[in-house]
Every structure is written in structure tokens, then in C-alpha cells.
Motif scaffolding. Structure first.
Motif, PDB file in Angstrom:
ATOM      1  N   PRO A   6      20.966  53.712  38.670  1.00 17.37           N
ATOM      2  CA  PRO A   6      20.582  52.460  39.326  1.00 17.37           C
ATOM      3  C   PRO A   6      21.776  51.838  40.043  1.00 17.37           C
ATOM      4  CG  PRO A   6      19.852  52.491  37.039  1.00 17.37           C
ATOM      5  CD  PRO A   6      20.763  53.669  37.230  1.00 17.37           C
ATOM      6  N   HIS A   7      21.541  51.388  41.269  1.00 20.18           N
ATOM      7  CA  HIS A   7      22.552  50.679  42.052  1.00 20.18           C
ATOM      8  C   HIS A   7      22.001  49.273  42.264  1.00 20.18           C
ATOM      9  CE1 HIS A   7      25.441  50.750  45.746  1.00 20.18           C
ATOM     10  NE2 HIS A   7      25.667  49.754  44.935  1.00 20.18           N
ATOM     11  N   LEU A   8      22.491  48.343  41.472  1.00 23.23           N
ATOM     12  CA  LEU A   8      21.963  46.989  41.452  1.00 23.23           C
ATOM     13  C   LEU A   8      22.765  46.095  42.385  1.00 23.23           C
ATOM     14  CD1 LEU A   8      21.637  46.786  37.584  1.00 23.23           C
ATOM     15  CD2 LEU A   8      19.845  47.330  39.226  1.00 23.23           C
ATOM     16  N   LEU A   9      22.071  45.282  43.144  1.00 22.09           N
ATOM     17  CA  LEU A   9      22.720  44.359  44.062  1.00 22.09           C
ATOM     18  C   LEU A   9      22.843  42.992  43.408  1.00 22.09           C
ATOM     19  CD1 LEU A   9      20.857  45.400  47.320  1.00 22.09           C
ATOM     20  CD2 LEU A   9      23.049  46.241  46.432  1.00 22.09           C
ATOM     21  N   TYR A  10      24.038  42.426  43.494  1.00 22.07           N
ATOM     22  CA  TYR A  10      24.316  41.109  42.914  1.00 22.07           C
ATOM     23  C   TYR A  10      25.002  40.237  43.950  1.00 22.07           C
ATOM     24  CZ  TYR A  10      23.281  42.661  38.157  1.00 22.07           C
ATOM     25  OH  TYR A  10      22.651  43.116  37.020  1.00 22.07           O
ATOM     26  N   GLU A  11      24.595  38.990  44.011  1.00 23.67           N
ATOM     27  CA  GLU A  11      25.258  38.033  44.896  1.00 23.67           C
ATOM     28  C   GLU A  11      26.689  37.780  44.436  1.00 23.67           C
ATOM     29  OE1 GLU A  11      22.783  34.585  45.814  1.00 23.67           O
ATOM     30  OE2 GLU A  11      21.026  35.815  45.338  1.00 23.67           O
ATOM     31  N   ASP A  12      26.929  37.868  43.127  1.00 23.93           N
ATOM     32  CA  ASP A  12      28.271  37.674  42.566  1.00 23.93           C
ATOM     33  C   ASP A  12      28.560  38.847  41.625  1.00 23.93           C
ATOM     34  OD1 ASP A  12      30.595  36.893  41.250  1.00 23.93           O
ATOM     35  OD2 ASP A  12      29.929  34.827  40.942  1.00 23.93           O
ATOM     36  N   VAL A  13      29.109  39.916  42.192  1.00 26.14           N
ATOM     37  CA  VAL A  13      29.355  41.133  41.421  1.00 26.14           C
ATOM     38  C   VAL A  13      30.341  40.861  40.282  1.00 26.14           C
ATOM     39  CG1 VAL A  13      30.211  43.515  41.514  1.00 26.14           C
ATOM     40  CG2 VAL A  13      28.805  42.621  43.382  1.00 26.14           C
ATOM     41  N   GLU A  14      31.376  40.090  40.526  1.00 22.42           N
ATOM     42  CA  GLU A  14      32.366  39.825  39.482  1.00 22.42           C
ATOM     43  C   GLU A  14      31.738  39.131  38.272  1.00 22.42           C
ATOM     44  OE1 GLU A  14      36.972  38.805  38.917  1.00 22.42           O
ATOM     45  OE2 GLU A  14      36.098  38.703  40.906  1.00 22.42           O
ATOM     46  N   PRO A  58      25.472  38.398  52.849  1.00 25.01           N
ATOM     47  CA  PRO A  58      25.007  37.007  52.755  1.00 25.01           C
ATOM     48  C   PRO A  58      23.499  36.795  52.868  1.00 25.01           C
ATOM     49  CG  PRO A  58      26.022  37.412  54.888  1.00 25.01           C
ATOM     50  CD  PRO A  58      26.253  38.642  54.062  1.00 25.01           C
ATOM     51  N   ASP A  59      22.756  37.717  53.440  1.00 30.20           N
ATOM     52  CA  ASP A  59      21.317  37.503  53.619  1.00 30.20           C
ATOM     53  C   ASP A  59      20.483  37.923  52.415  1.00 30.20           C
ATOM     54  OD1 ASP A  59      21.727  36.495  56.164  1.00 30.20           O
ATOM     55  OD2 ASP A  59      21.593  38.485  57.079  1.00 30.20           O
ATOM     56  N   TYR A  60      21.110  38.553  51.439  1.00 27.67           N
ATOM     57  CA  TYR A  60      20.408  39.044  50.258  1.00 27.67           C
ATOM     58  C   TYR A  60      19.981  37.896  49.351  1.00 27.67           C
ATOM     59  CZ  TYR A  60      19.748  41.295  45.713  1.00 27.67           C
ATOM     60  OH  TYR A  60      19.248  41.709  44.505  1.00 27.67           O
TER      61      TYR A  60
END
Length: 137
Positions: A6-14, A58-60
Motif C-alpha cells: 500500500p502507498h498511502l497519501l498523507y497531507e502531513d507525512v511527518e 496541495p490539491d489532495y
């Protein structure tokens, strides 16, 4: 060998890296910082399970901002009771409490702070698929 990662997208990866470590016991194995200074890509491991995390730009709008998850990540673990306690203590939103399932697992579900849905299970007994209503194909 074929694997699914799984490759999960996060607005704040840290922040996601920190939470997934505290709550679910994942260990960070790789981090790439964008020249602008934010975490653009990272990888984590829990036992043999690997996940990737990425910054989508930024659009995510993640599942929490979209009103609900569109996918659920399931992870088999060795001690689901301890992991559930750990997740609860770390502030995970437990969406389904620990419960023995008819198919032989004990499991719980939780959302992470950005709304990604997670389920963790531990096989506690072997049950034939037809004994719980499934059909093996």
C-alpha cells in the motif's frame, strides 16, 4: 515473488510517520525530504509488512476531509490485544473494538488522524471457509 505494498497519501507525512510508529508499532525504514523541507516519500515496516507514504501535493484531500475512507488496510499481527491497547493509548480512533470473528481471527479497527481505515487481526483458531459461510474457490 509478487507482493502488494500500500502507498498511502498523507497531507502531513511527518505526522503520519510519528502516529503510525506510536499507535501501531510501524518502524520507519526510509525517508526522502523534498528540497523544500517536507517529507515527500517514506517507507515503514511492521514485521514483514511494508507500507509507503507519500505527499500528494496541495490539491489532495484525504479520507478524513472527504467524509470517509475509500479503502481499508488489513494487517495480521502476532498480538492483537497488546496492539489495540497501544493504539488506544496513542489516541487512535478505535472504530470497532476487539472481537473474535467467526472466520477465526480476533480483530479491531481504527482510523488514523487523516481518516485512513486500518484493521488489525490475529488468527486465534483455524476455521474452514464453509463453517463461517464462505466458499473456497
Amino acid at each position: 515473488m509478487n507482493t502488494v505494498t500500500p502507498h498511502l497519501l498523507y497531507e502531513d507525512v511527518e505526522s503520519a510517520l510519528s502516529f503510525l510508529t506510536r499507535a501501531f508499532g510501524f518502524e520507519e525504514t526510509l525517508r526522502y525530504n523534498d528540497p523544500a523541507g517536507y517529507v515527500s516519500h517514506a517507507e515503514m515496516r511492521l514485521g514483514e509488512a511494508v507500507i509507503m507514504l507519500g505527499d500528494p501535493g496541495p490539491d489532495y484531500r484525504g479520507p478524513g476531509r472527504r467524509g470517509g475512507a475509500t479503502v481499508q488496510i488489513h494487517v495480521q499481527v502476532d498480538d492483537v490485544d497488546s496492539l489495540c491497547r497501544r493504539a488506544r493509548e496513542a489516541g487512535a480512533n478505535i472504530t470497532a473494538d476487539l472481537e473474535d470473528q467467526p472466520y477465526g481471527d480476533r480483530s479491531f479497527s481504527a482510523d488514523d488522524p487523516e481518516g485512513h481505515a486500518w484493521t488489525f487481526g490475529q488468527t486465534i483458531r483455524e476455521v474452514a471457509p464453509e463453517d463461517w459461510g464462505a466458499v473456497a474457490t
